[in-house]
Design a protein around this motif. Structure first.
Motif, PDB file in Angstrom:
ATOM      1  N   ALA A 149      50.685  44.022  42.855  1.00 55.32           N
ATOM      2  CA  ALA A 149      51.243  44.389  41.543  1.00 55.32           C
ATOM      3  C   ALA A 149      50.236  44.147  40.432  1.00 55.32           C
ATOM      4  CB  ALA A 149      52.523  43.600  41.293  1.00 55.32           C
ATOM      5  N   ASN A 150      49.509  43.041  40.501  1.00 55.40           N
ATOM      6  CA  ASN A 150      48.489  42.761  39.482  1.00 55.40           C
ATOM      7  C   ASN A 150      47.353  43.769  39.561  1.00 55.40           C
ATOM      8  OD1 ASN A 150      49.889  40.465  38.634  1.00 55.40           O
ATOM      9  ND2 ASN A 150      48.787  39.129  40.057  1.00 55.40           N
ATOM     10  N   ALA A 151      46.914  44.085  40.773  1.00 59.70           N
ATOM     11  CA  ALA A 151      45.819  45.048  40.953  1.00 59.70           C
ATOM     12  C   ALA A 151      46.200  46.414  40.391  1.00 59.70           C
ATOM     13  CB  ALA A 151      45.448  45.150  42.434  1.00 59.70           C
ATOM     14  N   ALA A 152      47.468  46.800  40.553  1.00 57.58           N
ATOM     15  CA  ALA A 152      47.924  48.087  40.030  1.00 57.58           C
ATOM     16  C   ALA A 152      47.852  48.128  38.507  1.00 57.58           C
ATOM     17  CB  ALA A 152      49.345  48.348  40.501  1.00 57.58           C
ATOM     18  N   GLN A 153      47.918  46.962  37.879  1.00 56.09           N
ATOM     19  CA  GLN A 153      47.828  46.872  36.424  1.00 56.09           C
ATOM     20  C   GLN A 153      46.408  46.571  35.940  1.00 56.09           C
ATOM     21  OE1 GLN A 153      50.791  44.147  34.770  1.00 56.09           O
ATOM     22  NE2 GLN A 153      52.092  44.496  36.558  1.00 56.09           N
ATOM     23  N   GLY A 154      45.464  46.451  36.881  1.00 54.00           N
ATOM     24  CA  GLY A 154      44.090  46.140  36.516  1.00 54.00           C
ATOM     25  C   GLY A 154      43.892  44.716  36.060  1.00 54.00           C
ATOM     26  N   ARG A 155      44.668  43.775  36.646  1.00 56.13           N
ATOM     27  CA  ARG A 155      44.588  42.364  36.264  1.00 56.13           C
ATOM     28  C   ARG A 155      44.063  41.532  37.437  1.00 56.13           C
ATOM     29  NH1 ARG A 155      49.972  39.873  34.101  1.00 56.13           N
ATOM     30  NH2 ARG A 155      48.488  38.383  33.192  1.00 56.13           N
ATOM     31  N   PRO A 156      43.026  40.725  37.228  1.00 60.68           N
ATOM     32  CA  PRO A 156      42.598  39.808  38.282  1.00 60.68           C
ATOM     33  C   PRO A 156      43.732  38.860  38.652  1.00 60.68           C
ATOM     34  CG  PRO A 156      40.988  39.875  36.488  1.00 60.68           C
ATOM     35  CD  PRO A 156      42.208  40.594  36.000  1.00 60.68           C
TER      36      PRO A 156
ATOM     37  N   ARG B  78      43.026  44.488  52.632  1.00 61.28           N
ATOM     38  CA  ARG B  78      42.855  45.879  52.194  1.00 61.28           C
ATOM     39  C   ARG B  78      43.224  46.082  50.728  1.00 61.28           C
ATOM     40  NH1 ARG B  78      46.796  48.319  56.627  1.00 61.28           N
ATOM     41  NH2 ARG B  78      47.966  46.570  55.718  1.00 61.28           N
ATOM     42  N   ILE B  79      43.901  45.117  50.125  1.00 55.51           N
ATOM     43  CA  ILE B  79      44.378  45.292  48.747  1.00 55.51           C
ATOM     44  C   ILE B  79      43.224  45.369  47.768  1.00 55.51           C
ATOM     45  CG2 ILE B  79      45.706  44.205  46.880  1.00 55.51           C
ATOM     46  CD1 ILE B  79      47.571  43.065  49.040  1.00 55.51           C
TER      47      ILE B  79
ATOM     48  N   LEU C 254      35.180  45.469  39.142  1.00 56.17           N
ATOM     49  CA  LEU C 254      35.567  44.958  40.462  1.00 56.17           C
ATOM     50  C   LEU C 254      36.661  43.899  40.335  1.00 56.17           C
ATOM     51  CD1 LEU C 254      33.401  44.066  43.480  1.00 56.17           C
ATOM     52  CD2 LEU C 254      34.780  42.244  42.476  1.00 56.17           C
ATOM     53  N   LEU C 255      36.533  43.047  39.317  1.00 52.49           N
ATOM     54  CA  LEU C 255      37.469  41.943  39.187  1.00 52.49           C
ATOM     55  C   LEU C 255      38.885  42.385  38.837  1.00 52.49           C
ATOM     56  CD1 LEU C 255      35.206  39.351  37.330  1.00 52.49           C
ATOM     57  CD2 LEU C 255      35.947  39.279  39.722  1.00 52.49           C
ATOM     58  N   LYS C 256      39.035  43.598  38.340  1.00 55.36           N
ATOM     59  CA  LYS C 256      40.370  44.073  37.948  1.00 55.36           C
ATOM     60  C   LYS C 256      41.351  44.113  39.122  1.00 55.36           C
ATOM     61  CE  LYS C 256      39.141  46.873  33.890  1.00 55.36           C
ATOM     62  NZ  LYS C 256      39.124  48.235  33.317  1.00 55.36           N
ATOM     63  N   THR C 257      40.841  44.287  40.321  1.00 54.32           N
ATOM     64  CA  THR C 257      41.725  44.346  41.484  1.00 54.32           C
ATOM     65  C   THR C 257      41.495  43.179  42.444  1.00 54.32           C
ATOM     66  OG1 THR C 257      40.154  45.770  42.664  1.00 54.32           O
ATOM     67  CG2 THR C 257      41.904  46.861  41.389  1.00 54.32           C
ATOM     68  N   ALA C 258      40.768  42.161  41.991  1.00 52.39           N
ATOM     69  CA  ALA C 258      40.355  41.072  42.880  1.00 52.39           C
ATOM     70  C   ALA C 258      41.411  39.973  42.984  1.00 52.39           C
ATOM     71  CB  ALA C 258      39.049  40.463  42.397  1.00 52.39           C
ATOM     72  N   LEU C 259      41.428  39.356  44.154  1.00 49.05           N
ATOM     73  CA  LEU C 259      42.109  38.080  44.340  1.00 49.05           C
ATOM     74  C   LEU C 259      41.043  37.006  44.183  1.00 49.05           C
ATOM     75  CD1 LEU C 259      44.608  36.373  45.224  1.00 49.05           C
ATOM     76  CD2 LEU C 259      43.766  36.620  47.581  1.00 49.05           C
TER      77      LEU C 259
END
Length: 346
Positions: free
Chosen positions: A161-168, A189-190, A228-233
């Motif tokens: 959900a965070n990755a879909a919003q572009g939030r680390p 894979r996320i 890259l960090l926008k979709t990172a864990l």
């Protein structure tokens, strides 16, 4: 009546017959170590005995030159007539219950343990004994952990959900144990996975032991940029919270993984968006199962909700009492020593 095989001394839990200590908190000549967390494995002992898989962590944390002897699970050594063997505790990589046999007595000092397998260390195995020494970090009936698949599904959904919003997605967790358990269990894979400098050396120890972990990056690695960090864990130890290092992840969502998240108010006090109930210690049902499976008639309880567990055990007809120790949650500051390249973001 035979003397107790293990007694509490100011230095730690002492086996007089063998003249050694188990997880001592003050420097001694001979120390048997159940696992590499800093409240159980301390510097300054002349000689260490631990499980094979603890070697990498112990040398990384206590010094490459420590005098260390290791054993595989189930193999015994004899010291001054005391037969010593290590058995899986399921806590973290290399964690062991220590079985002692001498003079017709069998004692097991469990260190820290959990009873659900997580894929990153050998699962807990009950060891039959006369006397069992158990932790009680979460020794209250309110503590009941979600199953591993449910926990990982929740973490994956939060990250997705965070990755879909572009939030680390910054997930605070202990560098040794929880971080590797999360890495092993999440859906790689996320998106990309970034780890703090305190986490990566321990990842290397797990990988060397054959544990499957996904590729991980550090914030200083080439190609690690804002996009890259926008979709990172991002996995970081708890003490990274509120430090300049966190400025590298603008607009991030944050969460904390701990058994203490079971309590209302803990997440609020930690000041994070989410709390994931996750522990490397046994919950209340796990403690009940583990103690019962040993068949022990005597139980010594250490660190945590000692009085509650002792009372419950006595109600079950067991001879239960407390050992005063200096164990507890792994010290966050010790777990989060930043590597040299973890400099603040400009």
């Amino acid at each position: 009546m035979a003397a107790d095989l293990i007694v509490a001394r100011p230095e730690g839990l002492y086996c007089a017959a063998g003249d050694f200590y188990i997880d001592p908190w003050r420097p001694v000549d001979r120390a048997v170590i159940t696992h590499g967390h800093s409240d159980h494995a301390r510097a300054g002992h002349a000689h260490y005995l631990a499980h094979d898989d603890s070697a990498g962590v112990l040398r990384a944390r206590l010094g490459a030159d420590i005098t260390l002897q290791t054993l595989p699970y189930g193999e015994a050594v004899e010291h001054h007539g005391v037969r010593i063997s290590m058995h899986p505790a399921g806590h973290v990589l290399g964690s062991a219950q220590v079985r002692l046999e001498h003079g017709g007595q069998v004692w097991v000092a469990s260190g820290d343990y959990k009873t659900e397998a997580d894929g990153t260390c050998t699962p807990f195995e009950p060891v039959r004994c006369d006397t069992f020494i158990t932790e009680s970090t979460f020794g209250l009936p309110i503590y009941r952990w979600p199953r591993q698949p449910e926990l990982m599904a929740d973490i994956n959904a939060w990250w997705q959900a965070n990755a879909a919003q572009g939030r680390p997605s910054v997930l605070l967790c202990y560098a040794f144990g929880k971080a590797q358990r999360i890495l092993h269990g999440v859906d790689r894979r996320i998106g990309p996975i970034v780890v703090h400098g305190a986490v990566e050396p321990l990842n290397a120890v797990y990988r060397a032991a054959g544990v499957d972990l996904p590729p991980t990056l550090r914030v200083t690695d080439p190609g690690v940029d804002a996009q890259l960090l926008k979709t990172a864990l991002v996995l970081a130890p708890p003490s990274a919270q509120g430090t300049p290092w966190m400025r590298r992840f603008p607009g991030h969502a944050d969460a904390f993984a701990s058994g203490w998240m079971q309590l209302r108010g803990t997440r609020r006090r930690r000041g994070v968006d989410r709390g994931f109930v996750m522990s490397d210690h046994a919950d209340w049902p796990g403690l009940q199962y583990a103690i019962g499976a040993t068949g022990a008639e005597r139980v010594f309880v250490t660190h945590g909700s000692v009085a509650v567990l002792v009372r419950w055990l006595r109600e079950q007809g067991l001879d239960a009492q407390a050992f005063q120790t200096e164990y507890g949650d792994e010290d966050e500051a010790a777990a989060a020593q930043a590597a040299p390249d973890e400099a603040p973001a400009p």
